[in-house]
Motif scaffolding. Structure first.
Motif, mmCIF file in Angstrom:
data_model
loop_
_atom_site.group_PDB
_atom_site.id
_atom_site.type_symbol
_atom_site.label_atom_id
_atom_site.label_comp_id
_atom_site.label_asym_id
_atom_site.label_seq_id
_atom_site.Cartn_x
_atom_site.Cartn_y
_atom_site.Cartn_z
ATOM 1 N N ALA A 268 -8.063 43.937 4.018
ATOM 2 C CA ALA A 268 -6.935 43.712 3.107
ATOM 3 C C ALA A 268 -6.029 42.595 3.626
ATOM 4 N N CYS A 269 -5.818 42.566 4.943
ATOM 5 C CA CYS A 269 -5.004 41.495 5.530
ATOM 6 C C CYS A 269 -5.710 40.146 5.398
ATOM 7 N N ALA A 270 -7.014 40.142 5.676
ATOM 8 C CA ALA A 270 -7.772 38.887 5.578
ATOM 9 C C ALA A 270 -7.751 38.324 4.159
ATOM 10 N N GLU A 271 -7.735 39.207 3.192
ATOM 11 C CA GLU A 271 -7.759 38.767 1.794
ATOM 12 C C GLU A 271 -6.445 38.146 1.348
ATOM 13 N N THR A 272 -5.338 38.489 2.013
ATOM 14 C CA THR A 272 -4.031 38.108 1.462
ATOM 15 C C THR A 272 -3.060 37.418 2.420
ATOM 16 N N ILE A 273 -3.225 37.536 3.728
ATOM 17 C CA ILE A 273 -2.176 37.078 4.637
ATOM 18 C C ILE A 273 -1.960 35.568 4.569
ATOM 19 N N ALA A 274 -2.984 34.821 4.189
ATOM 20 C CA ALA A 274 -2.837 33.364 4.110
ATOM 21 C C ALA A 274 -1.871 32.935 3.016
ATOM 22 N N ARG A 275 -1.476 33.864 2.151
ATOM 23 C CA ARG A 275 -0.511 33.528 1.100
ATOM 24 C C ARG A 275 0.916 33.434 1.636
ATOM 25 N N GLN A 276 1.145 33.959 2.822
ATOM 26 C CA GLN A 276 2.484 33.932 3.400
ATOM 27 C C GLN A 276 2.913 32.487 3.671
ATOM 28 N N LYS A 277 4.129 32.150 3.279
ATOM 29 C CA LYS A 277 4.627 30.777 3.415
ATOM 30 C C LYS A 277 5.666 30.636 4.520
ATOM 31 N N THR A 278 5.925 31.702 5.264
ATOM 32 C CA THR A 278 6.880 31.637 6.375
ATOM 33 C C THR A 278 6.153 31.880 7.694
ATOM 34 N N THR B 277 -14.611 38.630 8.260
ATOM 35 C CA THR B 277 -14.710 37.215 8.616
ATOM 36 C C THR B 277 -14.820 36.346 7.370
ATOM 37 N N GLU B 278 -15.668 36.760 6.438
ATOM 38 C CA GLU B 278 -15.849 35.992 5.201
ATOM 39 C C GLU B 278 -14.556 35.930 4.400
ATOM 40 N N ALA B 279 -13.859 37.040 4.309
ATOM 41 C CA ALA B 279 -12.597 37.066 3.566
ATOM 42 C C ALA B 279 -11.568 36.142 4.209
ATOM 43 N N ALA B 280 -11.523 36.139 5.541
ATOM 44 C CA ALA B 280 -10.579 35.257 6.235
ATOM 45 C C ALA B 280 -10.916 33.798 5.996
ATOM 46 N N ALA B 281 -12.198 33.464 5.996
ATOM 47 C CA ALA B 281 -12.618 32.082 5.745
ATOM 48 C C ALA B 281 -12.255 31.647 4.327
ATOM 49 N N GLU B 282 -12.489 32.521 3.370
ATOM 50 C CA GLU B 282 -12.119 32.217 1.985
ATOM 51 C C GLU B 282 -10.620 31.987 1.860
ATOM 52 N N SER B 283 -9.835 32.848 2.483
ATOM 53 C CA SER B 283 -8.379 32.730 2.409
ATOM 54 C C SER B 283 -7.906 31.419 3.034
ATOM 55 N N ALA B 284 -8.495 31.051 4.172
ATOM 56 C CA ALA B 284 -8.113 29.802 4.836
ATOM 57 C C ALA B 284 -8.431 28.603 3.949
ATOM 58 N N GLY B 285 -9.562 28.658 3.271
ATOM 59 C CA GLY B 285 -9.926 27.562 2.385
ATOM 60 C C GLY B 285 -8.992 27.439 1.202
ATOM 61 N N ARG B 286 -8.669 28.579 0.580
ATOM 62 C CA ARG B 286 -7.767 28.553 -0.584
ATOM 63 C C ARG B 286 -6.368 28.077 -0.195
#
Length: 550
Positions: free
Chosen positions: A234-244, A265-274
Motif C-alpha cells: 500500500a505504501c509502495a503504491e502511493t507514497i510517491a504522491r507525497q510532495k513534501t 518492488t514492482e509497485a515501487a518502480a511504477e510509482s517512481a516512474g509516474r
C-alpha cells in the motif's frame, strides 16, 4: 384643475395595479406548477414502464430476456427520479439474480443519498457476498452529493461490518477526502495485525496515501518498514504522491525498490516512474538485473517514462548516461529473448504466462474470404505459435471455456520444456476440434486466478460478452477481477474478435460496442493492452512468436 384626485379614484387605481401584478406573477406560476406536475407524472409513468419491462422478463432465462432486463435497470438509473430510485432499491433488495442486484447498486450510485447509502450497506451486511461488496464500492465511488460524501468520510468509517467497511475505504481511495484521515487511521490501527481483515488495513493505507496529506508522511514511512508485505505494498503504491520532505520520500521508495516481495518492488518502480523521480535512475537501473522478469520490465518502463527515451535493458548504459546526461549508447541492448513472448502482436515481458481462449459456438464461424478459415482456426494457429516460441524457463498454462472451463494443467503453471509444450499442443488440438456452447467468462477468469498462483501475465481472447454462468454483466466481472488481483497485480492483455462482418442487426451492433468497451476496461484495469481484431492475421504471422523486444 390641479386639485388632488379624490380618494375613491386613488383606491380604484391601486386595485387595478394589484390585479396586474396578480395577472403577471400568479397566473404563470400556476401554469409552471401545472407543467411541473405533468413532468412528474410523466417521469413516474416512464419509471413504472421500465419496471414493468423488467418484471416481464424476470421469469425467462434466455440471454435476450436477460439483456432486456439489464437494459431496463440501467435505464432506471438514468432517470434519476424518486420513483425510478424506489424501483432500483426494490430490485437491489429483492432480485433473485446477482447480476440484477449488481446493476441496480451501480445505477443508484451517481445520485445516491445517505438513506440509500445506508440501505445498500444493510443489504451487503445481510448477504455478505463479495460481488455485492464490490458493487457497493462502485456505488460509493459514483456518489457525488455533499451529504453522502460527508457520511462516507466520517460516520461510515465507524461501521463494524467488514464487507461494508471495505467498500467505504476503497471508495475513499478514489474520493481522497481529507476529512476521512482520522477514520482511516483508526481502521488501520484496528486491523493491521489481524490476518482475516488485513485487507482493511491495506485499503486504509492506500486511501491515506491517495489523500497525500503532509501530516501523514512520517506515518507512511514507518508503515513501509512493517513486516506484512501487503501493508508495504500500500505504501509502495502511493507514497510517491507525497510532495513534501522529498528526500525522505525518495529514501523510502529506494527501500521499497529492494523489497523482498516482487509485487512490492514492482509497485515501487511504477510509482517512481509516474512521479518522475529521476534521482532514482541508478536504483531503477539496478532492477533491470532482477531475478523476476516482470520486475525488470516494470523498471524499464519506469525509466523510459521518466526520461522520455529508451536506453535498452543494460543497467550500465542507463547509469553512464545519467552520470553525464548527454549522448545515447550506439548499440542499445534489447531484452533477452527468454523474457519476451508475443501474442496477436502484443509483446509481454514475462516468464509466467497464462492463455485463456474462448471456445463458444460462435468461434466456429467462418472468418475472411478463405473457405477453410474460421475464428477458432486462426486462434489455434496464433496460440500454437505462441506456445512453440516459449523459452524453456517460462512457466505457462492454457485454459479454454464455453459452457464450462477446462485447464490443460489443473495443478497450475509448468515450465515450458519440449515435452510440456508438445503435451499442451496435443491438448489444444483436442479441445479446439468443435467449439460449441455459451461463454462462461467469469468462471474462466476465476479459475485462472485460483489455479495459477505464480502467473503474472494473462492473454484473454474472446469473440463476445459473457452469456452464461453467474455473474454475466461486465460490471460484475470487472469487480471480481479487481478483487482477485488486489495483491497479485496480474496484467491482463485482452483480444476482442469483434465479428464485425456479422453485425447486421441492432442487437449485434450493440454487442459489438459493448465487447469493445468491456475488453478495453478489463485491460486498463490491470495495466494491460487491448487489441480489437477485425480481420484474421496473415497465415505466416510472426506476431505470436517469442523473440527480442522491438
Amino acid at each position: 384643475m390641479n386639485a388632488e384626485r379624490p380618494i375613491p379614484h386613488l383606491i380604484a387605481s391601486l386595485a387595478c395595479a394589484l390585479l396586474i401584478v396578480v395577472a403577471v406573477f400568479l397566473v404563470p406560476a400556476g401554469a409552471s406548477e401545472a407543467d411541473d406536475a405533468a413532468d412528474r407524472a410523466k417521469a413516474r409513468t416512464e419509471a413504472d414502464a421500465l419496471q414493468a419491462r423488467y418484471a416481464s422478463n424476470v421469469r425467462f432465462t434466455d440471454f435476450a430476456s436477460f439483456s432486456k432486463r439489464m437494459d431496463a435497470v440501467r435505464a432506471l438509473g438514468k432517470l434519476e427520479t424518486p420513483r425510478a430510485r424506489q424501483h432500483l432499491l426494490r430490485i437491489a433488495r429483492a432480485a433473485k439474480g446477482i447480476d440484477d442486484r449488481i446493476v441496480a447498486f451501480t445505477a443508484l450510485g451517481p445520485k445516491l443519498d445517505v438513506t440509500e447509502a445506508r440501505a445498500l450497506a444493510d443489504m451487503v451486511s445481510r448477504r455478505r457476498d463479495p460481488l455485492l461488496t464490490q458493487a457497493l464500492t462502485q456505488a460509493y465511488i459514483l456518489a457525488a452529493g455533499d451529504e453522502v460524501l460527508t457520511w462516507l468520510a466520517t460516520t461510515a468509517l465507524t461501521i463494524k461490518e467488514p464487507a461494508v467497511l471495505q467498500a467505504v475505504i476503497d471508495a475513499q481511495s478514489i474520493h481522497g477526502d481529507v476529512r476521512a484521515r482520522p477514520g482511516l487511521r483508526a481502521v488501520f490501527e484496528a486491523h493491521k495485525d489481524r490476518e482475516r481483515t488485513v485487507i482493511l488495513a491495506h485499503g486504509a493505507l492506500r486511501a491515506i496515501g491517495t489523500i497525500a496529506h503532509a501530516d501523514d508522511l512520517s506515518f507512511l514511512i514507518r508503515v513501509a518498514a512493517l513486516g506484512d508485505w501487503r501493508l508495504r505494498l500500500a505504501c509502495a503504491e502511493t507514497i510517491a504522491r507525497q510532495k513534501t520532505m522529498e528526500t525522505l520520500v525518495r529514501a523510502t521508495v529506494v527501500k521499497l525498490l529492494h523489497d523482498d516481495h516482487p509485487v512490492v518492488t514492482e509497485a515501487a518502480a511504477e510509482s517512481a516512474g509516474r512521479a518522475s523521480m529521476v534521482e532514482l535512475t541508478d536504483n531503477l537501473a539496478d532492477r533491470l538485473k532482477d531475478e523476476h522478469v516482470r520486475t525488470r520490465a516494470v523498471a524499464h518502463e519506469a525509466l523510459v517514462e521518466m526520461h522520455g527515451h529508451d536506453l535498452g535493458w543494460d543497467p550500465d548504459d542507463w547509469k553512464r548516461w545519467w552520470k553525464v546526461r548527454e549522448g545515447l549508447p550506439e548499440d542499445i541492448q534489447r531484452a533477452p529473448s527468454s523474457s519476451v513472448t508475443s501474442y496477436y502482436g502484443v509483446t509481454a515481458h514475462s516468464d509466467r504466462l497464462l492463455f485463456i481462449i474462448d471456445l463458444s459456438g460462435s468461434m466456429a464461424f467462418p472468418w475472411g474470404a478463405e473457405v477453410d478459415k474460421t475464428r477458432i482456426g486462426v486462434a489455434k494457429r496464433q496460440l500454437t505459435q505462441a506456445i512453440e516460441g516459449l523459452h524453456e524457463k517460462t512457466l505457462f498454462n492454457v485454459i479454454v471455456f464455453s459452457d464450462d472451463v477446462k485447464s490443460w494443467r489443473k495443478s497450475g503453471e509448468v515450465l515450458a520444456s519440449t515435452a510440456a509444450k508438445a503435451s499442451a499442443l496435443k491438448w489444444v488440438d483436442k479441445m479446439f476440434e468443435k467449439p460449441q456452447g455459451g461463454t462462461f467468462m467469469h468462471a474462466a477468469l476465476e479459475t485462472a486466478f485460483s489455479q495459477n498462483p505464480k502467473v503474472d501475465t494473462i492473454f484473454l481472447l474472446t469473440d463476445g460478452l459473457a452469456t452464461d454462468g453467474e455473474p454475466i454483466v461486465p460490471e460484475a466481472i470487472l469487480a471480481s477481477v479487481n478483487r482477485w488481483n488486489r495483491f497479485r497485480r496480474v496484467v491482463l492483455h485482452t483480444f476482442a474478435l469483434t465479428l464485425e462482418d456479422l453485425q447486421s442487426d441492432g442487437l449485434h451492433k450493440d454487442n459489438l460496442v459493448e465487447i469493445k468497451r468491456f475488453m478495453k476496461r478489463l485491460a486498463t484495469l490491470t495495466g494491460g493492452e487491448c487489441r480489437v481484431i477485425t480481420k484474421p492475421p496473415p497465415s505466416k504471422s510472426s506476431g505470436a512468436q517469442g523473440g527480442d523486444a522491438k
